[in-house]
Design a protein around this motif. Structure first.
Motif, short mmCIF file in Angstrom:
data_model
loop_
_atom_site.label_atom_id
_atom_site.label_comp_id
_atom_site.label_asym_id
_atom_site.label_seq_id
_atom_site.Cartn_x
_atom_site.Cartn_y
_atom_site.Cartn_z
N GLN A 74 -11.02 9.63 -6.69
CA GLN A 74 -10.58 11.02 -6.88
C GLN A 74 -9.25 11.25 -6.16
O GLN A 74 -8.57 12.24 -6.41
N ILE A 75 -8.89 10.35 -5.27
CA ILE A 75 -7.67 10.52 -4.48
C ILE A 75 -6.43 10.06 -5.24
O ILE A 75 -5.46 10.80 -5.39
N ARG A 322 0.05 -2.08 4.78
CA ARG A 322 -0.42 -1.83 3.40
C ARG A 322 -1.07 -0.47 3.28
O ARG A 322 -1.91 -0.09 4.09
N ARG A 323 -0.63 0.25 2.22
CA ARG A 323 -1.20 1.56 1.95
C ARG A 323 -2.59 1.33 1.34
O ARG A 323 -2.76 0.48 0.47
N GLU A 324 -3.56 2.08 1.82
CA GLU A 324 -4.90 1.90 1.27
C GLU A 324 -5.02 2.63 -0.05
O GLU A 324 -4.66 3.80 -0.15
N MET A 325 -5.47 1.92 -1.07
CA MET A 325 -5.64 2.53 -2.39
C MET A 325 -7.14 2.78 -2.62
O MET A 325 -7.96 1.95 -2.26
N GLY A 326 -7.44 3.91 -3.22
CA GLY A 326 -8.83 4.20 -3.57
C GLY A 326 -9.74 4.24 -2.36
O GLY A 326 -10.83 3.67 -2.38
N ALA A 327 -9.28 4.92 -1.29
CA ALA A 327 -10.04 4.91 -0.04
C ALA A 327 -11.47 5.47 -0.23
O ALA A 327 -12.40 5.03 0.44
N ASP A 328 -11.63 6.41 -1.16
CA ASP A 328 -12.97 7.01 -1.35
C ASP A 328 -13.93 6.09 -2.11
O ASP A 328 -15.13 6.29 -2.08
#
Ligand SMILES: C[S@@+](CC[C@H](N)C(=O)[O-])C[C@H]1O[C@@H](n2cnc3c(N)ncnc32)[C@H](O)[C@@H]1O
Ligand code: SF4
Length: 344
Positions: A74-75, A322-328
């Motif tokens: 959802q992020i 690294r940017r976290e993708m899809g943390a949820d």
């Protein structure tokens, strides 16, 4: 004779089959174009004669992977997929949207034999290698599902690509072909835990893909605790293989370094890492470790990661976090599959 998987073959290999059954060579390219579009049945190949379709039935088949489950963040819209293979095995893939395009992360093996202590993909060991066609089909399915062209690929799902060397090389040839998915080598990243002989073999091929090395430690002692492969190849062997790769390809290497609280995240480790990488055309990707149920590792704090980065930068080593993708929907790589298998 065993039937051949058309999705795992190059144009030249399909041409050879076509000529063997007495048809014109150029039909091979037409069949390649159909299968690489995601066509799964010979009947839909409208420019192919019935006689050739009959021969294809006899000598070949087309890989047919299916989407078993999909979770959407959802992020940031990151999509995690569980794919069902024809033999009932399950693998994972991820689709990420960036400013520069859509990236697909694919698996190259069912499970993994390498035994890294922080990784969920290796928990059940190696089940089998994937065929090139099973790697291609992951991309075709994600592209179809998302409705936009995939422009970048990272071979960073489950499995060790250099442990499935020949099928991964076939995959690279097929995915790059202008009559198929046409994804440029420069848009493909192969990540390895560091199989030294295969890194040298890959270097010889001079394919301009991006090479990423899962390093994760600045010394043999720490690396051996995290990654069994480090007992086979020392850091000196690994760095020498990387230097050879650079000599042959002159393309910057990425070193992946997942920070684990108190294990490899201290300033002294950053200093050691800087010494190790000095003089190499490289870039360090710092990753907050994803916690996996099966391990005791804990995440480093963001502050510690930033300090680690600044030590590297001061020593002239380029480093990003690294940017976290899809943390949820954050299930560490391999975790979604493990949960699925355990609950069905
Ligand atoms: C799953 S591996 C697949 C490619 C290849 N086998 C390798 O090790 O590079 C892709 C990347 O995920 C990293 N990785 C695995 N488990 C992780 C975890 N729990 N947290 C952060 N990164 C992890 C690996 O070290 C590697 O850099
Ligand atoms: S990190 Fe890579 S090599 Fe290590 S166990 Fe996981 S998939 Fe295999």
């Amino acid at each position: 004779m065993a039937k051949e998987d058309l999705l795992s073959l190059t144009i030249e290999e399909i041409e050879a089959i076509v000529e063997k059954v007495g048809e014109k060579k150029y039909r091979g390219k037409q069949i390649f174009q159909w299968v690489q579009k995601g066509i799964k049945d010979f009947e839909s190949m409208t420019n192919i004669s019935n006689t050739l379709k009959q021969a294809l039935h006899e000598y070949s088949f087309i890989t047919n992977v299916e989407i078993e489950k999909k979770v959407i963040s959802q992020i940031d819209g990151t999509r995690k997929y569980l794919f069902l293979l024809e033999d009932g095995n399950i693998i994972e893939g991820v689709l990420m949207q960036y400013k520069h395009g859509v990236t697909a992360c694919i698996s190259c093996q069912v499970g993994c034999q390498m035994g890294c202590s922080f990784c969920a993909s290796t928990v059940g060991g190696l089940v089998r290698n994937l065929r090139a066609g099973e790697m291609i089909d992951q991309i075709l399915l994600m592209q179809q599902d998302f409705g936009e062209r995939i422009s970048n690929i990272v071979i960073m799902g489950s499995g060790e690509p250099l442990h499935n060397y020949s099928e991964v090389i076939n995959f690279l040839k097929i995915v790059n072909n202008e009559n198929g998915l046409n994804i440029g080598n420069r848009h493909i990243t192969l990540s390895t835990c560091g199989l030294v002989p295969e890194i040298k073999k890959l270097a010889e091929l001079q394919i301009p893909i991006n090479l990423a090395i899962s390093l994760h430690a600045p010394s043999d002692e720490i690396r051996q605790k995290m990654m069994p492969i480090a007992k086979k190849y020392s850091l000196t062997d690994l760095i020498n293989a990387c230097a050879y790769y650079l000599k042959k390809n002159n393309r910057r290497i990425t070193f992946e370094y997942a920070l684990v609280k108190d294990i490899n995240d201290k300033e002294i480790h950053a200093q050691q890492l800087s010494q190790l990488l000095k003089g190499l055309l490289c870039h360090v990707n710092l990753i907050p470790i994803n916690m996996v149920d099966e391990t005791q590792y804990k995440k480093s704090t963001q502050e510690k990661i930033k300090r680690f980065q600044s030590v590297l930068m001061k020593q002239g080593i380029e480093a990003t976090i690294r940017r976290e993708m899809g943390a949820d929907i954050d299930a560490a790589c391999g975790q979604l599959r493990n949960n699925y298998i355990n609950n069905t």
